[in-house]
Write a protein that holds these residues in place. Structure first.
Motif, PDB file in Angstrom:
ATOM      1  N   GLN A  52      36.979  61.927  61.099  1.00 22.47           N
ATOM      2  CA  GLN A  52      36.457  63.274  60.986  1.00 22.47           C
ATOM      3  C   GLN A  52      35.559  63.549  62.188  1.00 22.47           C
ATOM      4  N   VAL A  53      35.494  64.817  62.582  1.00 22.36           N
ATOM      5  CA  VAL A  53      34.612  65.241  63.663  1.00 22.36           C
ATOM      6  C   VAL A  53      33.741  66.377  63.150  1.00 22.36           C
ATOM      7  N   HIS A  54      32.438  66.259  63.377  1.00 26.11           N
ATOM      8  CA  HIS A  54      31.480  67.296  63.015  1.00 26.11           C
ATOM      9  C   HIS A  54      30.850  67.854  64.286  1.00 26.11           C
ATOM     10  N   SER A  55      30.606  69.157  64.299  1.00 19.29           N
ATOM     11  CA  SER A  55      29.960  69.803  65.442  1.00 19.29           C
ATOM     12  C   SER A  55      29.233  71.051  64.964  1.00 19.29           C
ATOM     13  N   TYR A  56      28.633  71.768  65.917  1.00 24.83           N
ATOM     14  CA  TYR A  56      27.885  72.986  65.564  1.00 24.83           C
ATOM     15  C   TYR A  56      28.826  74.186  65.532  1.00 24.83           C
ATOM     16  N   ARG A  57      28.900  74.827  64.362  1.00 22.16           N
ATOM     17  CA  ARG A  57      29.650  76.071  64.200  1.00 22.16           C
ATOM     18  C   ARG A  57      28.868  76.936  63.212  1.00 22.16           C
ATOM     19  N   ASN A  58      27.889  77.681  63.713  1.00 21.90           N
ATOM     20  CA  ASN A  58      26.937  78.395  62.846  1.00 21.90           C
ATOM     21  C   ASN A  58      26.260  77.435  61.879  1.00 21.90           C
ATOM     22  N   HIS A  80      25.626  72.800  61.501  1.00 20.05           N
ATOM     23  CA  HIS A  80      26.358  71.544  61.640  1.00 20.05           C
ATOM     24  C   HIS A  80      27.381  71.440  60.514  1.00 20.05           C
ATOM     25  N   SER A  81      28.658  71.288  60.873  1.00 25.01           N
ATOM     26  CA  SER A  81      29.697  71.299  59.842  1.00 25.01           C
ATOM     27  C   SER A  81      30.926  70.542  60.316  1.00 25.01           C
ATOM     28  N   LEU A  82      31.859  70.345  59.391  1.00 18.13           N
ATOM     29  CA  LEU A  82      33.104  69.642  59.668  1.00 18.13           C
ATOM     30  C   LEU A  82      33.995  70.504  60.546  1.00 18.13           C
ATOM     31  N   ALA A  83      34.407  69.952  61.703  1.00 17.11           N
ATOM     32  CA  ALA A  83      35.249  70.687  62.644  1.00 17.11           C
ATOM     33  C   ALA A  83      36.702  70.257  62.588  1.00 17.11           C
ATOM     34  N   GLY A  84      36.981  69.084  62.067  1.00 15.26           N
ATOM     35  CA  GLY A  84      38.356  68.602  61.965  1.00 15.26           C
ATOM     36  C   GLY A  84      38.387  67.293  61.222  1.00 15.26           C
ATOM     37  N   ALA A  85      39.500  67.019  60.516  1.00 16.58           N
ATOM     38  CA  ALA A  85      39.582  65.804  59.717  1.00 16.58           C
ATOM     39  C   ALA A  85      41.031  65.428  59.474  1.00 16.58           C
ATOM     40  N   SER A  86      41.280  64.136  59.358  1.00 17.34           N
ATOM     41  CA  SER A  86      42.605  63.639  59.002  1.00 17.34           C
ATOM     42  C   SER A  86      42.676  63.255  57.531  1.00 17.34           C
ATOM     43  N   ILE A  87      41.562  63.423  56.801  1.00 17.54           N
ATOM     44  CA  ILE A  87      41.508  63.038  55.402  1.00 17.54           C
ATOM     45  C   ILE A  87      40.523  63.928  54.668  1.00 17.54           C
ATOM     46  N   THR A  88      40.836  64.245  53.424  1.00 22.99           N
ATOM     47  CA  THR A  88      39.933  64.978  52.546  1.00 22.99           C
ATOM     48  C   THR A  88      39.253  63.987  51.614  1.00 22.99           C
ATOM     49  N   CYS A 103      21.603  70.134  68.586  1.00 22.50           N
ATOM     50  CA  CYS A 103      22.967  70.085  68.070  1.00 22.50           C
ATOM     51  C   CYS A 103      23.666  68.818  68.552  1.00 22.50           C
ATOM     52  N   VAL A 104      24.587  68.318  67.733  1.00 22.78           N
ATOM     53  CA  VAL A 104      25.300  67.092  68.058  1.00 22.78           C
ATOM     54  C   VAL A 104      26.780  67.237  67.721  1.00 22.78           C
ATOM     55  N   ILE A 105      27.575  66.343  68.312  1.00 22.71           N
ATOM     56  CA  ILE A 105      28.972  66.158  67.949  1.00 22.71           C
ATOM     57  C   ILE A 105      29.119  64.709  67.501  1.00 22.71           C
ATOM     58  N   THR A 106      29.677  64.508  66.323  1.00 27.72           N
ATOM     59  CA  THR A 106      29.834  63.162  65.770  1.00 27.72           C
ATOM     60  C   THR A 106      31.286  62.926  65.394  1.00 27.72           C
ATOM     61  N   ARG A 107      31.827  61.816  65.880  1.00 25.75           N
ATOM     62  CA  ARG A 107      33.170  61.377  65.476  1.00 25.75           C
ATOM     63  C   ARG A 107      33.005  60.172  64.564  1.00 25.75           C
ATOM     64  N   SER A 108      33.528  60.290  63.335  1.00 23.05           N
ATOM     65  CA  SER A 108      33.387  59.243  62.325  1.00 23.05           C
ATOM     66  C   SER A 108      34.751  58.622  62.049  1.00 23.05           C
ATOM     67  N   THR A 136      34.249  63.483  72.518  1.00 22.67           N
ATOM     68  CA  THR A 136      33.791  64.661  71.784  1.00 22.67           C
ATOM     69  C   THR A 136      34.872  65.728  71.621  1.00 22.67           C
ATOM     70  N   GLY A 137      36.085  65.468  72.104  1.00 17.40           N
ATOM     71  CA  GLY A 137      37.133  66.473  72.007  1.00 17.40           C
ATOM     72  C   GLY A 137      37.509  66.792  70.573  1.00 17.40           C
ATOM     73  N   LEU A 138      37.768  68.063  70.304  1.00 14.75           N
ATOM     74  CA  LEU A 138      38.101  68.509  68.957  1.00 14.75           C
ATOM     75  C   LEU A 138      39.588  68.785  68.795  1.00 14.75           C
ATOM     76  N   SER A 139      40.381  68.589  69.853  1.00  8.60           N
ATOM     77  CA  SER A 139      41.795  68.949  69.803  1.00  8.60           C
ATOM     78  C   SER A 139      42.620  67.980  68.956  1.00  8.60           C
ATOM     79  N   SER A 140      42.186  66.725  68.887  1.00  6.94           N
ATOM     80  CA  SER A 140      42.954  65.737  68.136  1.00  6.94           C
ATOM     81  C   SER A 140      42.037  65.006  67.161  1.00  6.94           C
ATOM     82  N   VAL A 141      42.273  65.236  65.886  1.00  7.13           N
ATOM     83  CA  VAL A 141      41.514  64.541  64.845  1.00  7.13           C
ATOM     84  C   VAL A 141      42.529  64.023  63.832  1.00  7.13           C
TER      85      VAL A 141
END
Length: 249
Positions: free
Chosen positions: A28-34, A36-44, A100-105, A131-136
């Motif tokens: 999962q990747v989290h970043s700032y979008r109004n 700090h929130s989830l920006a992309g994920a391969s799993i729920t 603000c931060v970008i976190t890849r978990s 930190t890229g958000l194109s591939s999660v």
């Protein structure tokens, strides 16, 4: 004695893997979008686990005006689902506000994490995806070679060894530790499987962190954050070399 544990940090670490490990890692990747929130994920994830990842992917404590930091690591188990999280957090200087931060978990199956000898591959994957958000997406890792970690100069490791291995267990914060990422990596790979799968560590924290209602087991903190730990009930350790003499000879 503490000297017994010196090779855990000082000797070249090579852990041979006699079994070929092939497994999938979710992320999962989290970043700032109004906010700090989830920006992309391969799993729920289950709601409680997702709330935990959302919280621990955010900045580890407040920043002072103009303060910057290097990327740091956070290690922790999920509460409900059988994953262990290895996350890297970068400061997002392009965000519209400070802090603000970008976190890849990376979410690693617990049965694989318990076996060890995979951390170097996971850290390499974090650095390569960045930190890229194109591939999660989920990805495969095949572990067939030795696991090699860098060495660590003794520095302030003596008091930590005493507190962690020889005394009553309590949460530990290390201020101004040398190479906290290497420190944490060497420790994780050297621990017993069950211990490794339950440990919570952050290599850069400006204030205390908690998981499942308890403090993190180990926090590394800058000297500027000392005042934020005034109510810390665990062990405080000065990680600078030669800060004090050992108590267990």
């Amino acid at each position: 004695s503490p000297e017994q544990y010196v090779p855990l940090f000082r000797e070249p670490y090579t852990r041979s893997s006699t079994v070929s490990l092939a497994f999938k890692v979710q992320q999962q990747v989290h970043s700032y979008r109004n906010g700090h929130s989830l920006a992309g994920a391969s799993i729920t994830l289950e709601r409680g686990d997702q709330d935990l990842v959302d919280r621990l992917s955010d900045l580890a404590g407040p920043l002072g005006p103009g303060q910057t930091f290097s990327p740091y690591l956070t290690f922790y188990p999920l509460t409900t689902e059988p994953f262990y999280v290895v996350a890297r957090t970068w400061q997002d200087l392009a965000a519209p506000r400070a802090g603000c931060v970008i976190t890849r978990s990376l979410l690693v199956p617990q049965e694989v994490w318990r076996g060890g000898s995979i951390l170097d591959r996971l850290l390499a994957e974090l650095d390569s995806q960045g930190t890229g958000l194109s591939s999660v997406n989920e990805f495969d890792i095949s572990q067939t070679s030795d696991s090699v970690l860098p060495t660590l100069e003794p520095g302030g490791t003596g008091e930590f060894v005493e507190a962690f291995f020889l005394e009553k267990r309590q949460p530990i914060v290390l201020f101004e530790a040398t190479a906290p990422e290497t420190f944490a990596s060497r420790l994780i790979e050297g621990l017993w499987p069950a211990f490794r799968s339950s440990l919570a560590i952050c290599t850069h924290a400006n204030s205390p962190r908690t998981i499942q209602g308890r403090p993190f087991d180990i926090l590394f903190a800058p000297s500027s954050a000392r005042s934020n730990f005034s109510a810390w009930t665990g062990r405080r350790i000065d990680g600078r070399p030669g800060s004090r003499q050992p108590r267990h000879n």
